[in-house]
Design a protein around this motif. Structure first.
Motif, mmCIF file in Angstrom:
data_model
loop_
_atom_site.group_PDB
_atom_site.id
_atom_site.type_symbol
_atom_site.label_atom_id
_atom_site.label_comp_id
_atom_site.label_asym_id
_atom_site.label_seq_id
_atom_site.Cartn_x
_atom_site.Cartn_y
_atom_site.Cartn_z
ATOM 1 N N GLY A 149 -5.556 -5.798 -4.339
ATOM 2 C CA GLY A 149 -5.894 -6.538 -5.545
ATOM 3 C C GLY A 149 -6.048 -5.593 -6.713
ATOM 4 O O GLY A 149 -5.174 -4.766 -6.951
ATOM 5 N N ARG A 150 -7.166 -5.683 -7.373
ATOM 6 C CA ARG A 150 -7.388 -4.851 -8.547
ATOM 7 C C ARG A 150 -7.534 -3.380 -8.171
ATOM 8 O O ARG A 150 -7.716 -3.025 -7.023
ATOM 9 N N THR A 151 -7.501 -2.545 -9.171
ATOM 10 C CA THR A 151 -7.561 -1.107 -8.969
ATOM 11 C C THR A 151 -8.809 -0.716 -8.196
ATOM 12 O O THR A 151 -9.934 -0.962 -8.632
ATOM 13 N N PHE A 152 -8.596 -0.115 -7.050
ATOM 14 C CA PHE A 152 -9.687 0.207 -6.127
ATOM 15 C C PHE A 152 -10.691 1.156 -6.754
ATOM 16 O O PHE A 152 -11.897 1.034 -6.529
ATOM 17 N N SER A 153 -10.217 2.081 -7.556
ATOM 18 C CA SER A 153 -11.091 3.142 -8.058
ATOM 19 C C SER A 153 -12.138 2.663 -9.054
ATOM 20 O O SER A 153 -13.044 3.422 -9.399
ATOM 21 N N ILE A 154 -12.059 1.421 -9.492
ATOM 22 C CA ILE A 154 -13.087 0.931 -10.417
ATOM 23 C C ILE A 154 -14.307 0.411 -9.675
ATOM 24 O O ILE A 154 -15.317 0.081 -10.300
ATOM 25 N N TYR A 155 -14.207 0.344 -8.355
ATOM 26 C CA TYR A 155 -15.283 -0.227 -7.546
ATOM 27 C C TYR A 155 -16.081 0.843 -6.804
ATOM 28 O O TYR A 155 -15.519 1.731 -6.180
ATOM 29 N N ALA A 156 -17.392 0.712 -6.894
ATOM 30 C CA ALA A 156 -18.252 1.397 -5.945
ATOM 31 C C ALA A 156 -18.217 0.590 -4.651
ATOM 32 O O ALA A 156 -18.045 -0.629 -4.676
ATOM 33 N N MET A 157 -18.368 1.288 -3.547
ATOM 34 C CA MET A 157 -18.246 0.625 -2.250
ATOM 35 C C MET A 157 -19.502 0.812 -1.416
ATOM 36 O O MET A 157 -20.184 1.847 -1.518
ATOM 37 N N GLY A 158 -19.768 -0.172 -0.617
ATOM 38 C CA GLY A 158 -20.908 -0.083 0.269
ATOM 39 C C GLY A 158 -20.555 -0.540 1.675
ATOM 40 O O GLY A 158 -19.637 -1.339 1.861
ATOM 41 N N TRP A 159 -21.276 -0.004 2.622
ATOM 42 C CA TRP A 159 -21.211 -0.479 4.005
ATOM 43 C C TRP A 159 -22.555 -1.116 4.340
ATOM 44 O O TRP A 159 -23.617 -0.540 4.036
ATOM 45 N N PHE A 160 -22.487 -2.263 4.953
ATOM 46 C CA PHE A 160 -23.663 -3.015 5.339
ATOM 47 C C PHE A 160 -23.508 -3.415 6.797
ATOM 48 O O PHE A 160 -22.395 -3.388 7.350
ATOM 49 N N ARG A 161 -24.601 -3.790 7.414
ATOM 50 C CA ARG A 161 -24.513 -4.268 8.786
ATOM 51 C C ARG A 161 -25.547 -5.362 9.028
ATOM 52 O O ARG A 161 -26.574 -5.420 8.352
ATOM 53 N N GLN A 162 -25.226 -6.198 9.993
ATOM 54 C CA GLN A 162 -26.141 -7.268 10.376
ATOM 55 C C GLN A 162 -26.142 -7.401 11.885
ATOM 56 O O GLN A 162 -25.098 -7.686 12.489
ATOM 57 N N ALA A 163 -27.302 -7.173 12.455
ATOM 58 C CA ALA A 163 -27.482 -7.316 13.900
ATOM 59 C C ALA A 163 -27.945 -8.743 14.195
ATOM 60 O O ALA A 163 -28.507 -9.408 13.314
#
Length: 121
Positions: free
Chosen positions: A26-40
């Motif tokens: 989709g849109r330019t990836f580099s404009i986004y900060a990214m996070g990893w989350f988890r749910q047990a």
């Protein structure tokens, strides 16, 4: 908008390693900060870690600090979560997410479908 697809989950033993990938389109990836989350199961979703747009600033939850590493390759539109010394308590569905704001305080508006990580004792 951006679409996110995680991969790399699986069943491993305690002490093993896994690397999760999250590829964006989709849109330019580099404009986004990214996070990893988890749910047990039976627990609320929690942040595992984040990485800013350029990749030079990272945050980790205390529970994974020293064991997990987030990195990104903007040329490949991909963010990674390297998980070492896995513990049974790391068992969860892992999600990547994107925000156009701050990696720490931004609102994560875009989410992947999740990938299951199961760590046996």
């Amino acid at each position: 908008q951006v679409q996110l697809v995680e991969s790399g989950g699986g069943l491993v033993q305690a002490g093993d390693s896994l690397r999760l990938s999250c590829t964006a389109s989709g849109r330019t990836f580099s404009i986004y900060a990214m996070g990893w989350f988890r749910q047990a199961p039976g627990k609320e979703r929690e942040s595992v870690g984040t990485i800013n747009q350029s990749g030079n600033s990272r945050y980790y939850a205390n529970s994974v600090k020293g064991r997990f590493t987030i990195s990104r390759d903007n040329a490949k539109n991909t963010v990674f979560l390297q998980m070492n010394s896995l513990k049974p308590e790391d068992t969860a569905v892992y999600y990547c997410a994107a925000t156009s704001g701050s990696a720490i305080t931004g609102r994560y508006n875009y989410w992947g479908q999740g990938t299951q990580v199961t760590v046996s004792s």
